[in-house]
Design an enzyme around this catalytic site. Sequence first.
Site, PDB file in Angstrom:
ATOM      1  N   LYS A   1       0.865  -1.185   0.000  1.00  0.00           N
ATOM      2  CA  LYS A   1       0.000   0.000   0.000  1.00  0.00           C
ATOM      3  C   LYS A   1       0.901   1.233   0.000  1.00  0.00           C
ATOM      4  O   LYS A   1       1.670   1.455   0.924  1.00  0.00           O
ATOM      5  CB  LYS A   1      -0.914   0.018   1.228  1.00  0.00           C
ATOM      6  CG  LYS A   1      -1.888   1.199   1.206  1.00  0.00           C
ATOM      7  CD  LYS A   1      -2.749   1.228   2.445  1.00  0.00           C
ATOM      8  CE  LYS A   1      -3.791   2.343   2.322  1.00  0.00           C
ATOM      9  NZ  LYS A   1      -3.176   3.674   2.125  1.00  0.00           N
TER      10      LYS A   1
ATOM     11  N   ASP B   1       1.713   5.342  -0.030  1.00  0.00           N
ATOM     12  CA  ASP B   1       1.182   6.475   0.718  1.00  0.00           C
ATOM     13  C   ASP B   1       1.509   7.766  -0.028  1.00  0.00           C
ATOM     14  O   ASP B   1       2.587   8.339   0.126  1.00  0.00           O
ATOM     15  CB  ASP B   1       1.798   6.499   2.125  1.00  0.00           C
ATOM     16  CG  ASP B   1       1.066   7.457   3.055  1.00  0.00           C
ATOM     17  OD1 ASP B   1      -0.026   7.930   2.694  1.00  0.00           O
ATOM     18  OD2 ASP B   1       1.590   7.729   4.149  1.00  0.00           O
TER      19      ASP B   1
ATOM     20  N   GLU C   1       3.159   1.082   5.385  1.00  0.00           N
ATOM     21  CA  GLU C   1       1.827   1.510   5.821  1.00  0.00           C
ATOM     22  C   GLU C   1       0.837   0.350   5.825  1.00  0.00           C
ATOM     23  O   GLU C   1      -0.076   0.303   6.646  1.00  0.00           O
ATOM     24  CB  GLU C   1       1.298   2.625   4.917  1.00  0.00           C
ATOM     25  CG  GLU C   1       0.023   3.251   5.486  1.00  0.00           C
ATOM     26  CD  GLU C   1      -0.659   4.188   4.503  1.00  0.00           C
ATOM     27  OE1 GLU C   1      -1.605   4.861   4.928  1.00  0.00           O
ATOM     28  OE2 GLU C   1      -0.259   4.226   3.338  1.00  0.00           O
TER      29      GLU C   1
END
Length: 353
Positions: free
Chosen positions: A67, A69, A209
């Site tokens: 993921k 960011d 994250e």
Amino acid sequence: MVKRPSKPRTAPLREPNPPDIRGGRRRPPDPQQPALPFDPMPDRIEPCLALLKAAAPSGPDWIFEIKWDGYRLALHLDHGKVRIITRGGHDWTHRFPTIHAAATALPVGTAILDGEAVVLDEMGRSDFNALQQALGGRSGKRSADEAIFIAFDLLHFDGHDLRGLEQESRRHLLEDLIPAAADGGIRLSQEIEGDGPAIFAAAAEHGLEGIIAKRRDEPYRSGRGGEWVKVKCIQSDGFIILGYEPGSGYGGIGRLLMAAMKEGKLQYVGGVGTGLSSRSAAILRTEMDKIVTKKPAAPTGRKLEAVWLQPVLVAEVEYRGWTSDQKLRHASYKGLRDPDEGGEVFQLRGDRG
């Protein structure tokens, strides 16, 4: 931890020795082959959004990625013309010169890539605060030369709409366009081989994250339908800044006072006293000084020294959880959401605790 999958493709995506369909490399058409109809290139596609889950899914039906960011972007290429469109539909082409330059070099006539603009730290992790500072903060006008584009889906390719294809086939075409070894302004969000819970544990260990899980056999659907799932190692959401308590910290800010939404109203969820740098505090203080008001937009208890603000600034906040009285635990400021993107504000449920 991150590597390309070694599994074979389930089916060939092209016939043996087909005409090369990439722009600028076409062979003369074979009159014996039927002409495929071309799909009009959409001006904009609403993105597929990941559904937040508490635990990573498991099993062979899922594809896993990191993921990232940053800022969600769609990269539109049309025979040398490049448009970089934000999730909210704003044209930010001028703000990402490195991505723009890399896009013009892609060997394709028309394409729409889905991905994320990020700035990487020295460990190769995406740093949202660094991206915000590169862009000049909220309402900033600077371009971010250090921002790169992490591509994770291919929605349109040389005249053909790919949204109806299953995830795995779109992924294979994306890998053909952007090699896994690409290290310039456009890079591939690489697939991670393994089982969801183990991948999530490794992501947490590396300080990432979180991870994204995508159903292997699903088409691309706009909205938050569950085809994509996100699992966060660290919680991060948008909260309204109600005001701040003066202090000896950067910018004279001691603690930011935050609110979430609950049943259509703002509810105070505690303070944030860490995460500000001298630069981010200066940007934030400039914005806050423009919107000072006399009363808080939501009850916060007795805070006699607080400076109150109109409830228009949305901050991205990392946190570790919630207290029993619906206050943020171990919260840290990451940056201001851009006003062009109309940042989402966290919605409290009645059972949050």
